[in-house]
Design an enzyme around this catalytic site. Structure first.
Site, PDB file in Angstrom:
ATOM      1  CB  SER A  87      -2.895  -4.745  -4.404  1.00  0.00           C
ATOM      2  OG  SER A  87      -3.363  -3.416  -4.336  1.00  0.00           O
TER       3      SER A  87
HETATM    4  N1  SAH Z   1      -2.962  -0.589  -0.526  1.00  0.00           N
HETATM    5  C1  SAH Z   1      -4.214  -1.273  -0.327  1.00  0.00           C
HETATM    6  C2  SAH Z   1      -4.981  -1.399  -1.633  1.00  0.00           C
HETATM    7  C3  SAH Z   1      -6.277  -0.753  -1.470  1.00  0.00           C
HETATM    8  S1  SAH Z   1      -7.250  -0.473  -2.924  1.00  0.00           S
HETATM    9  C4  SAH Z   1      -4.007  -2.614   0.334  1.00  0.00           C
HETATM   10  O1  SAH Z   1      -2.862  -3.039   0.522  1.00  0.00           O
HETATM   11  O2  SAH Z   1      -4.999  -3.245   0.728  1.00  0.00           O
HETATM   12  C5  SAH Z   1      -7.143   1.287  -3.054  1.00  0.00           C
HETATM   13  C6  SAH Z   1      -7.628   2.082  -1.865  1.00  0.00           C
HETATM   14  O3  SAH Z   1      -7.500   3.458  -2.218  1.00  0.00           O
HETATM   15  C7  SAH Z   1      -9.107   1.884  -1.507  1.00  0.00           C
HETATM   16  O4  SAH Z   1      -9.226   1.525  -0.173  1.00  0.00           O
HETATM   17  C8  SAH Z   1      -9.728   3.252  -1.780  1.00  0.00           C
HETATM   18  O5  SAH Z   1     -10.762   3.588  -0.871  1.00  0.00           O
HETATM   19  C9  SAH Z   1      -8.532   4.173  -1.607  1.00  0.00           C
HETATM   20  N2  SAH Z   1      -8.642   5.483  -2.246  1.00  0.00           N
HETATM   21  C10 SAH Z   1      -9.241   5.798  -3.422  1.00  0.00           C
HETATM   22  N3  SAH Z   1      -9.129   7.125  -3.671  1.00  0.00           N
HETATM   23  C11 SAH Z   1      -8.414   7.655  -2.629  1.00  0.00           C
HETATM   24  C12 SAH Z   1      -7.972   8.965  -2.298  1.00  0.00           C
HETATM   25  N4  SAH Z   1      -8.244  10.036  -3.087  1.00  0.00           N
HETATM   26  N5  SAH Z   1      -7.276   9.142  -1.161  1.00  0.00           N
HETATM   27  C13 SAH Z   1      -7.006   8.095  -0.333  1.00  0.00           C
HETATM   28  N6  SAH Z   1      -7.408   6.835  -0.584  1.00  0.00           N
HETATM   29  C14 SAH Z   1      -8.104   6.613  -1.716  1.00  0.00           C
END
Ligand code: SAH
Length: 237
Positions: A87
């Site tokens: 993000s």
């Molecule tokens: N917090 C992260 C942002 C990642 S983007 C950071 O600091 O880098 C969002 C993430 O959510 C992705 O890696 C995606 O694979 C994950 N995601 C999507 N649906 C999900 C679910 N149902 N349960 C867990 N993770 C999920």
């Protein structure tokens, strides 16, 4: 003398040393600017010193792919593989601010991704539980977090829709992928007095970052904070 953190960025013609410390400082300035520019939406004029301190401490370049390290302190999301992104730093700071964290808090994050948001949380609270649905990302984040010394973070591979009942209730829950509707298990796993920060909406161009506060009676107060564009919360098949 302060230690200079230097990395190398492979350009087309030359190998340039990158002064991450200077770039990191600039990122903090850009976050401060964005806080000003968004205050009409968020109603927040400034973020708390504790949150900004955490943003200053966590080395974002350790959480982006090696070939993108030169961009690690730009105030924007970056690809981390598997169609996912780390993000934007301002958004990480905003979600952390909204969660109103205390040192003894136990926090759940849905969407570990790179592990960066989890690292920011880990510098502020007692314990962080983070769930990632893509196994390769979750395992890599876990390795990186432990290599960097964030010993109070536990990562699990799975569908975050269900939360993590074994460790509930949580003082705060941050969801970093957007559901169409808030998963009921997450509301249940929030303790009275707890805060849930979640982007909600049907499409990337139609999401609202919401802050939900649960009062002592278990009632929820909902605040729409900012229009945002997160990757969707996917579900296990
Ligand atoms: N917090 C992260 C942002 C990642 S983007 C950071 O600091 O880098 C969002 C993430 O959510 C992705 O890696 C995606 O694979 C994950 N995601 C999507 N649906 C999900 C679910 N149902 N349960 C867990 N993770 C999920």
């Amino acid at each position: 003398m302060a230690m200079l953190m230097v990395g190398m960025c492979l350009g087309a013609h030359a190998v340039q040393p990158v002064d991450f410390k200077a770039l990191h400082r600039r990122m903090l300035d850009e976050i401060a600017d964005t806080v000003q520019r968004t205050q009409a939406y968020t109603g927040r004029q400034r973020f708390s010193p504790r949150v900004l301190e955490a943003m200053a401490r966590v080395p974002r370049h350790e959480f982006v792919p090696v070939e993108l390290r030169g961009l690690a302190y730009e105030n924007r999301p970056l690809p981390i593989g598997h169609g996912q992104t780390i993000s934007q730093p301002y958004i990480v700071a905003l979600m952390t601010e909204l969660a109103d964290l205390q040192p003894d808090d136990v926090v759940l994050e849905i969407g570990t991704g790179s592990g960066y948001q989890a690292a920011v949380l880990a510098t502020l609270v007692k314990r962080v539980y983070s769930i990632e649905i893509i196994p390769e990302l979750g395992r890599r984040a876990e390795t990186d977090l432990h290599r960097l010394g964030y010993a109070n973070v536990q990562v699990r591979i799975g569908d975050g829709y269900h939360g993590w009942p074994e460790f509930a209730p949580f003082d705060a829950i941050l969801v970093t992928a957007a559901p169409e509707k808030i998963p009921p298990p997450l509301l249940e796993q929030l303790r009275p007095g707890g805060r849930l920060v979640v982007p909600v909406g049907p499409a990337r161009d139609a999401q609202s970052l919401q802050l939900l506060r649960k009062n002592a009676a278990g009632e929820l107060d909902v605040e729409d904070v900012l229009p945002v564009g997160f990757v969707p919360l996917t579900r296990e098949q």
